[in-house]
Motif scaffolding. Sequence first.
Motif, PDB file in Angstrom:
ATOM      1  N   HIS A 174      12.711  -3.768 -11.625  1.00 47.49           N
ATOM      2  CA  HIS A 174      13.770  -4.630 -11.089  1.00 47.49           C
ATOM      3  C   HIS A 174      13.218  -5.824 -10.312  1.00 47.49           C
ATOM      4  N   SER A 175      12.060  -5.646  -9.684  1.00 50.61           N
ATOM      5  CA  SER A 175      11.470  -6.718  -8.888  1.00 50.61           C
ATOM      6  C   SER A 175       9.959  -6.516  -8.810  1.00 50.61           C
ATOM      7  N   LEU A 176       9.221  -7.609  -8.970  1.00 48.52           N
ATOM      8  CA  LEU A 176       7.758  -7.551  -8.872  1.00 48.52           C
ATOM      9  C   LEU A 176       7.260  -7.913  -7.476  1.00 48.52           C
ATOM     10  N   LEU A 177       8.177  -8.024  -6.525  1.00 54.56           N
ATOM     11  CA  LEU A 177       7.807  -8.456  -5.176  1.00 54.56           C
ATOM     12  C   LEU A 177       6.744  -7.551  -4.564  1.00 54.56           C
ATOM     13  N   LEU A 178       6.953  -6.231  -4.628  1.00 57.84           N
ATOM     14  CA  LEU A 178       5.983  -5.317  -4.025  1.00 57.84           C
ATOM     15  C   LEU A 178       4.692  -5.269  -4.826  1.00 57.84           C
ATOM     16  N   GLU A 179       4.770  -5.368  -6.134  1.00 62.20           N
ATOM     17  CA  GLU A 179       3.563  -5.352  -6.960  1.00 62.20           C
ATOM     18  C   GLU A 179       2.670  -6.550  -6.661  1.00 62.20           C
TER      19      GLU A 179
ATOM     20  N   LEU B  53       8.945 -16.251  -2.152  1.00 61.15           N
ATOM     21  CA  LEU B  53       9.580 -14.994  -2.537  1.00 61.15           C
ATOM     22  C   LEU B  53      10.069 -15.036  -3.982  1.00 61.15           C
ATOM     23  N   VAL B  54      10.505 -16.203  -4.427  1.00 57.96           N
ATOM     24  CA  VAL B  54      10.914 -16.364  -5.827  1.00 57.96           C
ATOM     25  C   VAL B  54       9.692 -16.270  -6.740  1.00 57.96           C
ATOM     26  N   LEU B  55       8.615 -16.949  -6.381  1.00 55.44           N
ATOM     27  CA  LEU B  55       7.410 -16.929  -7.211  1.00 55.44           C
ATOM     28  C   LEU B  55       6.818 -15.525  -7.307  1.00 55.44           C
ATOM     29  N   LEU B  56       6.951 -14.749  -6.242  1.00 54.23           N
ATOM     30  CA  LEU B  56       6.414 -13.390  -6.244  1.00 54.23           C
ATOM     31  C   LEU B  56       7.186 -12.455  -7.176  1.00 54.23           C
ATOM     32  N   GLN B  57       8.321 -12.894  -7.651  1.00 54.64           N
ATOM     33  CA  GLN B  57       9.091 -12.107  -8.612  1.00 54.64           C
ATOM     34  C   GLN B  57       8.571 -12.281 -10.039  1.00 54.64           C
TER      35      GLN B  57
ATOM     36  N   GLN C  42       6.689   7.769  -6.751  1.00 52.73           N
ATOM     37  CA  GLN C  42       7.652   8.137  -7.788  1.00 52.73           C
ATOM     38  C   GLN C  42       8.660   7.020  -8.051  1.00 52.73           C
ATOM     39  N   ALA C  43       8.757   6.065  -7.137  1.00 56.54           N
ATOM     40  CA  ALA C  43       9.693   4.956  -7.325  1.00 56.54           C
ATOM     41  C   ALA C  43       8.990   3.660  -7.698  1.00 56.54           C
ATOM     42  N   LYS C  44       7.681   3.704  -7.800  1.00 53.94           N
ATOM     43  CA  LYS C  44       6.898   2.489  -8.035  1.00 53.94           C
ATOM     44  C   LYS C  44       7.318   1.769  -9.311  1.00 53.94           C
ATOM     45  N   GLU C  45       7.375   2.465 -10.433  1.00 55.53           N
ATOM     46  CA  GLU C  45       7.713   1.832 -11.705  1.00 55.53           C
ATOM     47  C   GLU C  45       9.166   1.375 -11.741  1.00 55.53           C
ATOM     48  N   LEU C  46      10.048   2.176 -11.143  1.00 52.84           N
ATOM     49  CA  LEU C  46      11.458   1.796 -11.125  1.00 52.84           C
ATOM     50  C   LEU C  46      11.665   0.512 -10.333  1.00 52.84           C
ATOM     51  N   ILE C  47      11.016   0.425  -9.171  1.00 52.63           N
ATOM     52  CA  ILE C  47      11.135  -0.791  -8.361  1.00 52.63           C
ATOM     53  C   ILE C  47      10.560  -1.981  -9.115  1.00 52.63           C
ATOM     54  N   ALA C  48       9.405  -1.786  -9.757  1.00 58.82           N
ATOM     55  CA  ALA C  48       8.764  -2.885 -10.478  1.00 58.82           C
ATOM     56  C   ALA C  48       9.608  -3.368 -11.656  1.00 58.82           C
TER      57      ALA C  48
ATOM     58  N   HIS D  41       0.815  -1.212   0.000  1.00 59.12           N
ATOM     59  CA  HIS D  41       0.000   0.000   0.000  1.00 59.12           C
ATOM     60  C   HIS D  41       0.851   1.266   0.000  1.00 59.12           C
ATOM     61  N   ALA D  42       1.984   1.214   0.700  1.00 61.92           N
ATOM     62  CA  ALA D  42       2.832   2.401   0.804  1.00 61.92           C
ATOM     63  C   ALA D  42       3.387   2.825  -0.548  1.00 61.92           C
ATOM     64  N   ARG D  43       3.570   1.876  -1.446  1.00 59.27           N
ATOM     65  CA  ARG D  43       4.145   2.225  -2.750  1.00 59.27           C
ATOM     66  C   ARG D  43       3.221   3.143  -3.547  1.00 59.27           C
TER      67      ARG D  43
END
Length: 413
Positions: free
Chosen positions: A45-50, A265-269, A37-43, A29-31
Amino acid sequence: MQAKLANSEELPLLSSLRGLAAIMVMLFHARLILFPQAKELIASHSLLLENAYLFVDLFFILSGLVLAHVYAHSLQGPRKSVSYWQFLGLRLSRIYPLFLLTLLILLGWESIKALAGRGYYGGPLFASWGMIDIPAFAGPFNRLDALGSQFFLLQSVFNDSLSWNVSSWSLSIEWLCYLLFPLLLPLTRQRAGWRWLAAALALLALGMVHRQLGSLDATTGWPAVARGLASFTLGLCLLPAVRSRVAQHWLNNDPALGVALALPLVLLQLPTSLGMSLALIVSFAGLVYTAAIQSRRNGLQTLLDGRLGRWLGDISFAVYLWHTVLLLVGVEVLHWLAPAFLASWYSQTSAGLLLLGIMLFTFLTCAVATLSYHGFERPMQRYLRQRLALRPTRHTSLAANSLTMPAIEGKNT
C-alpha cells in the motif's frame, strides 16, 4: 535588500525535522523485528517505510548546515575562537558517551547470553533468512571481531557497519565528516561560487553509489563514506543561501513550507530508482533550506516549532541509538521469558493490535530517550567538557541538538 541571517540566530524548525527523521528510521528498523508479519502488506500500500532508511541522508544534510552555521566563523579566519582539536572534542563529547553506553549494554547482554547458552533470535523474518540460534558473540550483529572498530567509530570504514548498535554506522561516517570539516568550510563563504560545483559533485557521488548498489542504502566502505560526505557537503553548501535569505519572499510562508514537507514524503512512495533517489536528496535539501529561513510564527511554522517538535528534536539522537538496542535486546528477552506470548504476537495480523504495538514501542523508545537525554547525555556532556576544559563559545551553544546522524549543536553542543 535581502535580510541577513545573524550568526547568533537559531534555526528552530530544523529541530523538529531531526525528530521526524529519527522516528522514521526507528519505524524502518521496527518493521523487521517488531511487526514483520505486516511488512509486505504495508509495502503493498505504501513504500514509505521501505524507503525510510533515506532519512539518514536528511540527518547528514541537517548536520552539515547546522555545524557550518555554528562553526563557519569560529573555526576559520584571524579571529577564530575554536581550534580544530576543540571542535573535535566538543563533537566527541556530544556523540560518544551515549554511543558507548548503548554498546556496553549490548556487550553485557551478549555476555549474559553466552553464560546462559542462548543463541541469537531476531524474530520470524530473520529466522526465515537462516539467522537463528547463532552462538553469542558470533553474529549476525553482535560479533566479537567487530568490537575494535566499534570503539573507535570506524565500523563503516572496516566493513563492520551493521554490527552491535547497527544504527551507529552513520556515527562512523559522521565522525569522518568532522575530521574533514575544516577542509570543507570554504564552501560556506558567501562568494564561493564554486560551491555549486561541489553540490553537483556531491549529487554525482550519490549517483555513483546508487549505480554501484542499486540504491542509496550504503552503510559500509567507500559507498557509505561517499553517501554521508556528499549529503553533509550539500548541507554546507546551503549556508550562504540561508544567511542571505535567498527567495525568502516566496518561501517564508506556510504553503511553501507545507509543499517542502510533502514533496519528500511523496517521493518516498515511489519505487527505488536513480531518479527517485537523487530527486529525494534534492527535496531534502530544499526542505532544510525552506525550514531554515522561516521567520513567521503562525500555522504550520508554530506547530513545528512547538513543544512537541522541540522535544522530539532534543531526544532525536537518543531515539536514533536506543531504538536499536530496544529492538535487538527486547525480542531476545521476550523469546527467552515469554516465548508463547511472542509467538502469539507474530501469528496475529490484526491492524488494531499492530498499530497498538507500534504506538507502545514508540512511547517506550521516546520515554527511554527522554530519560537518557536529561539523565545521562547532558550531564555527561557537561562533565566531559569540564574535565577536558572544553568551553563552548557563544556560537557553539546555539545549534543545540545536531543529529548527524544524528547530533547537532546548541544546549548540547
